[in-house]
Design an enzyme around this catalytic site. Structure first.
Site, mmCIF file in Angstrom:
data_model
loop_
_atom_site.group_PDB
_atom_site.id
_atom_site.type_symbol
_atom_site.label_atom_id
_atom_site.label_comp_id
_atom_site.label_asym_id
_atom_site.label_seq_id
_atom_site.Cartn_x
_atom_site.Cartn_y
_atom_site.Cartn_z
ATOM 1 N N HIS A 131 21.561 -13.161 -12.847
ATOM 2 C CA HIS A 131 21.962 -12.975 -14.265
ATOM 3 C C HIS A 131 21.720 -14.176 -15.260
ATOM 4 C CE1 HIS A 131 25.647 -14.799 -15.305
ATOM 5 N NE2 HIS A 131 25.797 -14.689 -14.103
ATOM 6 N N CYS A 132 21.555 -13.674 -16.593
ATOM 7 C CA CYS A 132 21.529 -14.732 -17.616
ATOM 8 C C CYS A 132 22.312 -13.718 -18.705
ATOM 9 C CB CYS A 132 20.405 -15.331 -18.288
ATOM 10 S SG CYS A 132 18.828 -13.866 -18.382
ATOM 11 N N LYS A 133 22.099 -13.978 -19.798
ATOM 12 C CA LYS A 133 22.767 -12.936 -20.913
ATOM 13 C C LYS A 133 22.388 -11.616 -20.765
ATOM 14 C CE LYS A 133 21.738 -13.404 -25.057
ATOM 15 N NZ LYS A 133 21.413 -14.216 -26.213
#
EC number: 3.1.3.27
Length: 193
Positions: A131-133
């Site tokens: 994940h990232c944002k």
């Protein structure tokens, strides 16, 4: 750090919460504007937005997640996501490969680290949440590297495969370039063996 890098990092911080709210909105709204929070890419990897604390139980029990690759900087996960200790308590190992939001490109070394981490869990029959944002760019770049390694695909093939599942990914030209470098290294290594 160059002045432009400072500006980019500062801009990412200023825009973090407004863009996170946009991501939350797109996850909650119904109809054509809706975006799922995460998607399963294959039997090992899930690609998504920030794994909020209230998602931990579902990720661990329903999705068999035992590893998390966090492409965010520390400030992005400080209040909303599990700490490394909290992940560990839930039986999940976290690998943080900090990359600046919006303009950042994962390093070649970090792509290799992330792929090896995912392969470790693949061998155990367990899953990894990358994940990232918003689960669109930094994390999608990492997942593309994983697919390049696993399937010996070109960067373009890997990106296309992800986009068929998670249509709103956005790989920038600089991220495509690092994926091409990654592919070149993987191909050269395979040729030696």
């Amino acid at each position: 750090m160059a002045a432009s890098a400072w500006l980019e990092a500062g801009l990412a911080r200023v825009l973090f919460y407004p863009t996170l709210l946009y991501t939350v909105f797109r996850g909650r709204v119904r109809g054509p504007a809706h975006r799922d929070w995460y998607h399963r890419i294959d039997h090992t990897v899930l690609l998504g937005a920030l794994p909020l604390k209230n998602m931990t139980r579902r990720l661990v029990l329903d999705e068999n997640v035992r590893g998390v690759i966090t492409m965010n900087e520390e400030y992005e996960t400080r209040f909303l996501c599990n700490t490394s200790k909290e992940w560990k308590k839930a039986g999940v190992e976290q690998l943080r490969l900090s990359t600046v939001d919006m303009t950042g490109v994962p390093t070649l070394a970090n792509l290799h680290k992330g792929v090896q981490f995912a392969l470790k869990y693949q061998a155990l029959g367990q899953c990894v949440y990358v994940h990232c944002k918003a689960g669109r760019s930094r994390s999608a770049t990492m997942v593309a590297a994983y697919l390049i390694q696993v399937h010996n695909w070109s960067p373009e093939e890997a990106i296309e495969a992800i986009a068929k599942i998670r249509s709103h990914i956005s790989i920038r030209p600089s991220q495509l370039e690092v994926l091409k470098e990654f592919h070149k290294e993987i191909t050269a290594r395979a040729a030696k063996n």
